[in-house]
Structures are given as C-alpha cells and as structure tokens.
Design a protein around this motif. Structure first.
Motif, PDB file in Angstrom:
ATOM      1  N   GLY A   1       9.865   1.211   0.819  1.00  0.00           N
ATOM      2  CA  GLY A   1       9.111   2.163   1.622  1.00  0.00           C
ATOM      3  C   GLY A   1       7.732   1.634   1.964  1.00  0.00           C
ATOM      4  N   GLU A   2       6.918   2.528   2.436  1.00  0.00           N
ATOM      5  CA  GLU A   2       5.547   2.184   2.811  1.00  0.00           C
ATOM      6  C   GLU A   2       4.713   1.903   1.570  1.00  0.00           C
ATOM      7  OE1 GLU A   2       4.937   1.758   6.009  1.00  0.00           O
ATOM      8  OE2 GLU A   2       6.982   2.474   6.376  1.00  0.00           O
ATOM      9  N   ARG A   3       3.653   1.152   1.766  1.00  0.00           N
ATOM     10  CA  ARG A   3       2.714   0.881   0.679  1.00  0.00           C
ATOM     11  C   ARG A   3       1.929   2.136   0.372  1.00  0.00           C
ATOM     12  NH1 ARG A   3       0.268  -3.448  -0.737  1.00  0.00           N
ATOM     13  NH2 ARG A   3       1.230  -5.449  -0.455  1.00  0.00           N
ATOM     14  N   ARG A   4       1.612   2.301  -0.885  1.00  0.00           N
ATOM     15  CA  ARG A   4       0.776   3.403  -1.340  1.00  0.00           C
ATOM     16  C   ARG A   4      -0.577   3.338  -0.622  1.00  0.00           C
ATOM     17  NH1 ARG A   4       0.044   6.192  -6.155  1.00  0.00           N
ATOM     18  NH2 ARG A   4       1.865   5.221  -7.050  1.00  0.00           N
ATOM     19  N   GLY A   5      -1.096   4.512  -0.271  1.00  0.00           N
ATOM     20  CA  GLY A   5      -2.435   4.568   0.312  1.00  0.00           C
ATOM     21  C   GLY A   5      -2.479   5.358   1.601  1.00  0.00           C
ATOM     22  N   ARG A   6      -3.656   5.443   2.171  1.00  0.00           N
ATOM     23  CA  ARG A   6      -3.876   6.203   3.406  1.00  0.00           C
ATOM     24  C   ARG A   6      -3.168   5.537   4.578  1.00  0.00           C
ATOM     25  NH1 ARG A   6      -6.371  10.581   2.619  1.00  0.00           N
ATOM     26  NH2 ARG A   6      -8.059  10.740   1.128  1.00  0.00           N
TER      27      ARG A   6
END
Length: 186
Positions: A150-155
């Motif tokens: 999935g997407e990287r952690r964070g904004r």
C-alpha cells in the motif's frame, strides 16, 4: 470531517486507536449506525460478525448499535443521532446504488461535512472514491483495497495521485480536506 477508509476495518491496534480518538467521547456512550447493505454474497455475509465486533471491541455497547440496511433513506436529523456510521464491505455497485436510490447520499455527505464520523470497510470505502460513476465524491482519486503493498505512512499531498492503495492493515484518514489526509498503518 472525520472519515476512516479501510480495506478490513479496525484490523490493527493503531487503526482502532485512531477511531477511538476520532470519536472523541467515552466509547460506552457512542451510538453507531451499522450498514451491512453491501454484503449480498456469502463471502461478504461471513465477514459481518467481524465488522460488528470492530465496534464492540472498542467498547461500544451492543444496545447502542443500530443495524440499518438502506431499504429507505434517512434524513440528516435522524442520522445526526449517531456518533459513527460504519459501512461494511461487499458489493460496491449495490451499496452505491442503494445509497443513491434512497437519497441517503445527500444525508451522508451532509453528516460528513457536519463533522460526522464515518468508517468505510472495502466497498464502504470505495463509494467515496472515483472508482465508479455516481460515487459520493469525497476523494478525487481511484482507491484500491486489499492490496499486498500500500501507500507509505504519512500525509498525502493534494492533488492526490491517480490511485491510492490500501492494505488490510492501513487506513486513509481524513480529518480536514485536503490538508488533513494521511495514511496510517502498514
């Protein structure tokens, strides 16, 4: 705005803690509207007890959970009696069809824009993305659920990329659009 879009619900302690924080009140006092409408096949129906358990394991009392199957719409005034709306997974097409046909789409979006809390699980998340026509238009991107990576952690920065991927152990958290959007989990 308080929206938690997931593949598999409150699957991790981090996602569960985020939900409890977003609820902002004693969990035994939280009133939940549980919408299993998308669960129209055997696999999705089999997951419904796990979804209900998501709410119970957070401390929401069984007597404070109303199961609502979208055979009719619900006016905003009634919807506002609930602290959280939990949209289960299953058939995205069917769920979106029922939401639009009953007029629940308008009440739900007003609820969200009025700081109502919503948890989407799989199909319950996809209805907010541009995966299908006549979607609820909350996020202007395609959303993929149950991904291996999935997407990287964070904004997330706006405009979003064309496709946001969620694993079963991460969530897209929307607290303020577009600046308060982030990925939690792995």
């Amino acid at each position: 705005m308080r929206v938690l879009l997931t593949s598999a619900g409150l699957e991790t302690e981090e996602i569960k803690a985020c939900f409890v924080d977003m609820a902002g009140k004693e969990m035994s006092c939280v009133k939940a509207l549980f919408i299993p409408t998308a669960a129209i096949d055997a696999d999705a129906i089999e997951v419904l007890p796990k979804c209900m358990n998501d709410l119970l394991k957070c401390g929401i009392l069984d007597k404070n959970i109303k199961v609502y199957d979208l055979h009719t719409g619900m006016e905003l005034e009634e919807l506002q009696q609930y602290d959280v709306v939990y949209l289960c997974g299953g058939s995205t097409h069917y769920l979106l069809e029922r939401i639009n046909a009953t007029g629940f789409c308008q009440s739900l979006m007003e609820y969200i824009n009025g700081d109502g809390l919503v948890i989407g699980v799989s199909a319950g998340s996809l209805i907010f993305s541009n995966n299908l026509e006549n979607n609820l238009g909350l996020i202007d991107t395609k959303l993929d659920v149950h991904c291996i990576t999935g997407e990287r952690r964070g904004r997330l920065s706006y405009p979003f990329k064309n496709n946001v991927r969620l694993t079963n152990t991460c969530a897209l958290v929307i607290r303020d659009f577009p600046d308060g959007v982030e990925i939690i989990g792995e």
